[in-house]
Design a protein around this motif. Sequence first.
Motif, PDB file in Angstrom:
ATOM      1  N   ILE A 162      -8.488  14.613  20.712  1.00  0.00           N
ATOM      2  CA  ILE A 162      -7.391  13.662  20.907  1.00  0.00           C
ATOM      3  C   ILE A 162      -6.258  14.334  21.683  1.00  0.00           C
ATOM      4  N   GLY A 163      -5.875  15.521  21.232  1.00  0.00           N
ATOM      5  CA  GLY A 163      -4.784  16.241  21.886  1.00  0.00           C
ATOM      6  C   GLY A 163      -5.125  16.669  23.298  1.00  0.00           C
ATOM      7  N   ALA A 164      -6.357  17.142  23.495  1.00  0.00           N
ATOM      8  CA  ALA A 164      -6.762  17.613  24.822  1.00  0.00           C
ATOM      9  C   ALA A 164      -6.821  16.462  25.823  1.00  0.00           C
ATOM     10  N   ILE A 165      -7.324  15.312  25.398  1.00  0.00           N
ATOM     11  CA  ILE A 165      -7.364  14.146  26.293  1.00  0.00           C
ATOM     12  C   ILE A 165      -5.944  13.723  26.653  1.00  0.00           C
ATOM     13  N   SER A 166      -5.078  13.681  25.661  1.00  0.00           N
ATOM     14  CA  SER A 166      -3.689  13.324  25.913  1.00  0.00           C
ATOM     15  C   SER A 166      -3.038  14.303  26.891  1.00  0.00           C
TER      16      SER A 166
END
Length: 191
Positions: free
Chosen positions: A159-163
């Motif tokens: 989630i964080g990496a995509i964001s």
Amino acid sequence: MSDKPISRFPIPDINELPKDIKTVILDVQEKSGFIPNVFLALAHRPDEFRAFFAYHDALMEKESGLSKGEREMIVVATSSANQCIYCVVAHGAILRIREKNPLIADQVAANYRKADITPRQKAMLDFAIKVSQRAYEVGDTDYELLRGHGFTDEDIWDIGAISAFFGLSNRMVNLTSMRTNDEFYLLGRLP
């Protein structure tokens, strides 16, 4: 089709691109029926093109605890927060197709908190927006909340990496004034 420029930077002639990049672009064209402008605009710098799409594919195409539709939700919500028209429209089209729902992308882009998505997905998007806009505030409470919705630490990383990745993408799109392909606007809206 628009006659406005794709980018404020030069767009290379596809026939003059390195073979590997030309192959990627032609494969995408064959699959989708058109060449998304992001491929042409980023081909301006071949090494960066390769790095960008390698990381994109590593994040967006792998199997994990996030569905491909949920990954697109993250892109649409964070791109909306970053005021990136290209990514909202292009990934909104992909979201509609992945979720087989012609309404979802507009809902997520306008206000995901009111969208017809699950509480789990809203928690996911709350975290994605926090990473996108205020990553310095991320802490243990965020992880506990996401774990309470069934996300693993690997899912939280995703989630964080995509964001974070689409924060880069959104900024490059705005830097280059990248124009959205007209084709994206109607994709996934009608059967």
